[in-house]
Design a protein around this motif. Structure first.
Motif, mmCIF file in Angstrom:
data_model
loop_
_atom_site.group_PDB
_atom_site.id
_atom_site.type_symbol
_atom_site.label_atom_id
_atom_site.label_comp_id
_atom_site.label_asym_id
_atom_site.label_seq_id
_atom_site.Cartn_x
_atom_site.Cartn_y
_atom_site.Cartn_z
ATOM 1 N N GLY A 42 20.468 6.896 -22.086
ATOM 2 C CA GLY A 42 21.700 7.057 -22.405
ATOM 3 C C GLY A 42 22.038 5.947 -23.757
ATOM 4 O O GLY A 42 21.657 4.869 -23.704
ATOM 5 N N ARG A 44 16.325 11.520 -22.954
ATOM 6 C CA ARG A 44 15.475 11.131 -21.581
ATOM 7 C C ARG A 44 14.381 12.139 -21.684
ATOM 8 O O ARG A 44 14.601 13.288 -21.352
ATOM 9 C CB ARG A 44 16.445 11.178 -20.365
ATOM 10 N N THR A 56 22.035 -0.597 -22.381
ATOM 11 C CA THR A 56 22.578 0.217 -21.745
ATOM 12 C C THR A 56 23.840 -0.169 -21.156
ATOM 13 O O THR A 56 24.120 -1.580 -20.898
ATOM 14 C CB THR A 56 21.941 0.397 -20.164
ATOM 15 N N ILE A 57 24.896 0.505 -20.939
ATOM 16 C CA ILE A 57 26.248 0.240 -20.725
ATOM 17 C C ILE A 57 26.513 -0.235 -19.424
ATOM 18 O O ILE A 57 27.405 -1.159 -19.141
ATOM 19 C CB ILE A 57 27.362 1.147 -20.935
ATOM 20 N N ASP A 58 25.451 -0.115 -18.571
ATOM 21 C CA ASP A 58 25.516 -0.142 -17.111
ATOM 22 C C ASP A 58 25.337 -1.627 -16.651
ATOM 23 O O ASP A 58 25.738 -2.037 -15.540
ATOM 24 C CB ASP A 58 24.850 0.669 -16.428
ATOM 25 N N MET A 74 32.085 4.843 -15.681
ATOM 26 C CA MET A 74 30.958 5.284 -15.577
ATOM 27 C C MET A 74 30.021 4.302 -14.621
ATOM 28 O O MET A 74 30.447 3.367 -14.401
ATOM 29 C CB MET A 74 30.063 5.249 -16.999
ATOM 30 N N GLY A 75 28.758 4.650 -14.262
ATOM 31 C CA GLY A 75 28.062 3.610 -13.514
ATOM 32 C C GLY A 75 27.291 4.516 -12.346
ATOM 33 O O GLY A 75 27.997 4.694 -11.241
ATOM 34 N N ARG A 76 26.169 5.312 -12.471
ATOM 35 C CA ARG A 76 25.822 6.051 -11.555
ATOM 36 C C ARG A 76 25.033 5.310 -10.344
ATOM 37 O O ARG A 76 25.266 5.620 -9.306
ATOM 38 C CB ARG A 76 24.660 7.131 -12.419
ATOM 39 N N GLU A 136 31.354 5.828 -10.850
ATOM 40 C CA GLU A 136 31.131 7.346 -10.558
ATOM 41 C C GLU A 136 29.978 7.410 -9.456
ATOM 42 O O GLU A 136 29.892 8.557 -8.786
ATOM 43 C CB GLU A 136 30.607 7.856 -11.809
ATOM 44 N N HIS A 175 32.743 9.851 -20.871
ATOM 45 C CA HIS A 175 31.771 9.280 -21.960
ATOM 46 C C HIS A 175 32.443 8.525 -23.166
ATOM 47 O O HIS A 175 31.741 7.932 -24.036
ATOM 48 C CB HIS A 175 30.850 10.496 -22.745
ATOM 49 N N ARG A 231 30.682 5.331 -23.766
ATOM 50 C CA ARG A 231 29.531 5.268 -24.304
ATOM 51 C C ARG A 231 29.718 5.037 -25.700
ATOM 52 O O ARG A 231 28.827 4.528 -26.561
ATOM 53 C CB ARG A 231 28.656 6.277 -23.774
HETATM 54 O O1 F6P Z 1 23.866 5.022 -19.828
HETATM 55 C C1 F6P Z 1 24.071 4.870 -18.530
HETATM 56 C C2 F6P Z 1 25.184 5.973 -18.151
HETATM 57 O O2 F6P Z 1 26.336 5.929 -18.873
HETATM 58 C C3 F6P Z 1 25.456 5.878 -16.683
HETATM 59 O O3 F6P Z 1 26.588 5.144 -16.323
HETATM 60 C C4 F6P Z 1 25.657 7.324 -16.293
HETATM 61 O O4 F6P Z 1 25.755 7.697 -15.016
HETATM 62 C C5 F6P Z 1 24.870 8.107 -17.181
HETATM 63 O O5 F6P Z 1 24.357 7.487 -18.343
HETATM 64 C C6 F6P Z 1 25.367 9.577 -17.831
HETATM 65 O O6 F6P Z 1 24.292 10.091 -18.490
HETATM 66 P P1 F6P Z 1 24.586 11.416 -19.242
HETATM 67 O O7 F6P Z 1 25.210 11.262 -20.409
HETATM 68 O O8 F6P Z 1 23.214 12.064 -19.337
HETATM 69 O O9 F6P Z 1 25.332 12.538 -18.247
#
Ligand code: F6P
Length: 327
Positions: A15, A76, A130-132, A174-176, A227, A257, A260
């Motif tokens: 990301g 990715r 990474t933003i996470d 955000m934050g999977r 999230e 997003h 991001r």
């Molecule tokens: O970059 C990390 C992240 O922003 C996570 O927090 C989020 O779950 C994921 O990427 C989302 O990814 P994508 O843009 O592929 O949906």
């Protein structure tokens, strides 16, 4: 690996995060300063496999330090998980004589880098982008500060309208797998409750805390949900809240997003510049296969092997702060 690195490939992977451009700029300009040749690898590991690799000059990175996203693009790349993909990537690097790599990305990207360096004896340096903020061995990751400030700005705006209507807002950030954005933005905006993946969501506890607030006529409440919280994110939480608290005017807002993108904050530009500079120094000095971080304002080097395993932990103290301050 006792070798002189003369040609560096730089890529951004996973990301995107605000500040990646500042890191790329620092790698390019520091490398050139030390007489190296620098190549930009497009779309992360995909560009390595597809030979989408371009020479970079000082001017290639002009006017990018303030820009979000990444001029090298990102991806990715599933193919890089397989040996055949990595072999193809290696042969493309070999053709160009690239003998060192800088990878700006998250832990998934470091996993690929670690494996690649082991198999093909190419020194790799990881920069945490990474933003996470879910990477151990560094106080900062490139992009977190900008993302969390974007979230704070948005949540402040939501509080204005929540206040005007006496509403409860459930806000998803955000934050999977990581709750740092939720935790920091929630504390900074005075959220009443914060739900993160690192803690099992106790829905009954949330409901009773909201019921208690309803009783004392505290009608404006913000619940910040990462999230990846294990209850299923803002929609699932909202379903239960609406059912159990039918008199509370509840709304959901997913920030998504927008977190991001945007121009990187001063902090993200500075840490990205320091890390990019340091990555080139590592390659020059033979400090190979490490992730460059900053701990206590000093550069800190974590072996890639360790960086892919270690996780940042969120201590109980954080949740105690949330509870006390939001009463
Ligand atoms: O970059 C990390 C992240 O922003 C996570 O927090 C989020 O779950 C994921 O990427 C989302 O990814 P994508 O843009 O592929 O949906």
């Amino acid at each position: 690996m006792d070798k002189q690195v003369t040609k560096i490939g730089v890529l951004t992977s996973g990301g995107d995060s605000p500040g990646m451009n500042a890191a790329v700029r620092a790698v390019v300009r520091t490398g050139i300063y030390y007489g190296m040749e620098i190549f930009g690898i497009m779309r992360g590991y995909s560009g390595m496999i597809e030979n989408d690799i371009v020479p970079m000059h000082s001017r290639s990175v002009a006017n990018i330090i303030q820009r979000g996203g990444t001029i090298l693009k990102t991806a990715r790349c599933k193919e890089f998980f397989g040996y055949e993909g990595r072999k193809k990537a290696h042969s493309n690097l070999k053709k160009l004589g690239i003998n060192g790599l800088v990878i700006v990305g998250g832990d998934g990207s470091f996993r690929g880098a670690h494996q690649f360096s082991e198999e093909f004896d190419i020194p790799c340096i990881g920069l945490p982008g990474t933003i996470d903020k879910d990477i151990a061995g560094t106080d900062f990751t490139i992009g977190f500060d900008t993302a969390v400030n974007t979230a704070v700005e948005a949540i402040d705006k939501i509080r204005d309208t929540a206040d005007a209507h006496d509403r409860l807002f459930i806000i998803e950030v955000m934050g999977r797998d990581a709750g740092y954005i939720a935790l920091h933005s929630g504390i900074a905006t005075g959220a009443e409750n914060i739900l993160i993946p690192e803690r099992k969501t106790d829905i009954e506890e949330l409901i009773s805390s909201l019921q208690e607030k309803e009783k004392r006529k505290k009608l404006v409440n913000l619940v910040v949900v990462a999230e990846g919280d294990n209850f299923g994110g803002s929609d699932e939480v909202a379903k239960v809240v609406k059912q159990r608290l039918p008199n509370v005017d509840t709304r959901v807002c997913v920030l998504g997003h927008i977190q991001r993108g945007g121009s990187p904050s001063c902090l993200d530009r500075v840490i990205a510049s320091r890390m990019g500079y340091s990555a080139v120094e590592c390659l020059m000095e033979g400090r190979f296969n490490v992730m460059v971080g900053i701990l206590n304002n000093k550069m800190h080097f974590t072996p890639l092997e360790k960086a892919v395993k270690a996780k940042q932990k969120i201590g109980d103290e954080w949740m105690k702060i949330v509870k006390i301050l939001a009463s």
